[in-house]
Design a protein around this motif. Structure first.
Motif, PDB file in Angstrom:
ATOM      1  N   THR A 125      -4.801  -2.303  48.628  1.00 52.78           N
ATOM      2  CA  THR A 125      -5.495  -1.203  48.274  1.00 52.78           C
ATOM      3  C   THR A 125      -4.728  -0.876  46.807  1.00 52.78           C
ATOM      4  O   THR A 125      -3.722  -1.094  46.394  1.00 52.78           O
ATOM      5  CB  THR A 125      -5.361  -0.150  49.045  1.00 52.78           C
ATOM      6  OG1 THR A 125      -4.234   0.481  49.116  1.00 52.78           O
ATOM      7  CG2 THR A 125      -5.799  -0.303  50.414  1.00 52.78           C
ATOM      8  N   GLU A 126      -5.385   0.276  46.038  1.00 52.14           N
ATOM      9  CA  GLU A 126      -4.861   0.920  44.971  1.00 52.14           C
ATOM     10  C   GLU A 126      -3.508   1.354  45.290  1.00 52.14           C
ATOM     11  O   GLU A 126      -2.353   1.469  44.463  1.00 52.14           O
ATOM     12  CB  GLU A 126      -5.886   1.563  44.087  1.00 52.14           C
ATOM     13  CG  GLU A 126      -7.033   1.168  43.727  1.00 52.14           C
ATOM     14  CD  GLU A 126      -6.796  -0.122  42.593  1.00 52.14           C
ATOM     15  OE1 GLU A 126      -5.634   0.189  41.975  1.00 52.14           O
ATOM     16  OE2 GLU A 126      -7.411  -0.652  42.244  1.00 52.14           O
ATOM     17  N   THR A 135      -9.001  -3.564  47.268  1.00 53.51           N
ATOM     18  CA  THR A 135      -9.183  -3.982  46.136  1.00 53.51           C
ATOM     19  C   THR A 135      -9.870  -5.325  46.310  1.00 53.51           C
ATOM     20  O   THR A 135      -9.958  -5.860  47.197  1.00 53.51           O
ATOM     21  CB  THR A 135      -7.971  -3.985  45.295  1.00 53.51           C
ATOM     22  OG1 THR A 135      -7.081  -5.026  45.829  1.00 53.51           O
ATOM     23  CG2 THR A 135      -7.219  -2.604  45.176  1.00 53.51           C
ATOM     24  N   GLU A 136     -10.569  -5.733  45.134  1.00 57.41           N
ATOM     25  CA  GLU A 136     -11.003  -6.918  45.117  1.00 57.41           C
ATOM     26  C   GLU A 136     -10.224  -8.155  45.452  1.00 57.41           C
ATOM     27  O   GLU A 136     -10.414  -9.243  46.012  1.00 57.41           O
ATOM     28  CB  GLU A 136     -11.794  -7.373  43.517  1.00 57.41           C
ATOM     29  CG  GLU A 136     -13.177  -6.730  43.365  1.00 57.41           C
ATOM     30  CD  GLU A 136     -14.042  -7.065  44.364  1.00 57.41           C
ATOM     31  OE1 GLU A 136     -14.250  -8.189  44.498  1.00 57.41           O
ATOM     32  OE2 GLU A 136     -14.798  -6.012  44.846  1.00 57.41           O
TER      33      GLU A 136
END
Length: 247
Positions: A19-20, A36-37
Motif C-alpha cells: 500500500t502507499e 497499490t498497482e
C-alpha cells in the motif's frame, strides 16, 4: 517436504500486498487503504505460483480461511483465490457466508481476530514520530518504545493481542487435531497484515509477543506453520519448503 509432512495440516500466513503507507513506513492499523498497482501485481504473482489445484496452497485441502476485515486484506484474498480455483471469488465481506469459490464456500470468516494491531494514537505515524510523541508524554525516558512490549496509547496492548490470537489458535487446533495424518482437508489460511501475522507466529510457537525473535515478512508474501512429527503439541514453522512436483 516429505510425503508425511505434506499430509500434516498447515497454516498459511498471507500478508496483503503493498500500500502507499507500506512504502512510507507509516503504521497502518484500522485505516482502510487500497493496494497499490504494484501491490496487486505482488499478490497475483504469489497466487499464480503457489495457489491452485496441485500447488502448495491447494483449495481442496483447505479447511478454513480467516481474513482481516480491512480492504487491503480482503482484496488480497480475492486476488489469491479468484483466478486459482477455477471459480470467481468475491470479497468475503460481500456475501453472507464469505464465498471464495466452490472449494471455499462456507469456509471463509472475516474477523477482527486477525485484523492488524490497533495502533490507536499512533495510526499513520512513523516510528520516529511515535517515539518523539511518547517522550513528550513523559514515557520511555530511559528505554526506547517497543510496540511488542509497550503497545500503543489509545490502541491495543501486547496482552490484548495475545488474547485474541490465542483464541484464534485454539480454533485452528480444534479443526486440525483430527487431521494430523491427512484425514480430510486440514490446511487453514490467514490473510492479514505484517505485524499481526508476526505476532501470530510467535504465539503459535508458544513465545510471548514481546519475544525479541526478529522476523521479516514481505508484502504479498506467504509464510507457513505446521507441526513437528504430526503432533498437535509440537507446533513449528518452516524455514524452507519444497514445492509440490508439477506433473
Amino acid at each position: 517436504m516429505s510425503d508425511l509432512d505434506a499430509k500434516t495440516p498447515r497454516v498459511f500466513l498471507a500478508r496483503h500486498g503493498e500500500t502507499e503507507w507500506t512504502k512510507t513506513g507509516q503504521y497502518t492499523g484500522s485505516t482502510d487503504i487500497e493496494l497499490t498497482e504494484h501491490g496487486i501485481k505482488q499478490v497475483l504473482s504469489t497466487g499464480s505460483q503457489l495457489v491452485g489445484p496441485g500447488k502448495l496452497i491447494d483449495p481442496v485441502r483447505i479447511a478454513h480461511v480467516w481474513v482481516s476485515p480491512r480492504i487491503r486484506a480482503r482484496k488480497t484474498f480475492d486476488l489469491l483465490f479468484r483466478d486459482n480455483t477455477n471459480t470467481n471469488a468475491k470479497y468475503p465481506a460481500d456475501s453472507a457466508n464469505g464465498n471464495g469459490g466452490q472449494f471455499l464456500e462456507g469456509k471463509v470468516t472475516v474477523t477482527e481476530d486477525i485484523a492488524e494491531w490497533d495502533y490507536g494514537d499512533y495510526e499513520g505515524l512513523l516510528v520516529g514520530e511515535i517515539r518523539a510523541q511518547r517522550k513528550k508524554n513523559g514515557l520511555d525516558q530511559e528505554t526506547a518504545w517497543n510496540i511488542w512490549r509497550d503497545g500503543c496509547e489509545g490502541g491495543e496492548s501486547a496482552e490484548q493481542i495475545t488474547q485474541r490470537l490465542d483464541r484464534l489458535i485454539s480454533q485452528i487446533r480444534e479443526i486440525q487435531q483430527p487431521c494430523m495424518n491427512g484425514q480430510g482437508p486440514g490446511d487453514v489460511v490467514l490473510v492479514a497484515h505484517g505485524l499481526i501475522l508476526r505476532a501470530f507466529m510467535k504465539r503459535w510457537l508458544g513465545y510471548s509477543v514481546d519475544n525479541p525473535l526478529p522476523v521479516m515478512f514481505s508484502p504479498g508474501g506467504i509464510g507457513m506453520l505446521s507441526y513437528k512429527n504430526r503432533d498437535i503439541d509440537e507446533p513449528g514453522f518452516y524455514i524452507g519448503m519444497s514445492l509440490p512436483i508439477q506433473d
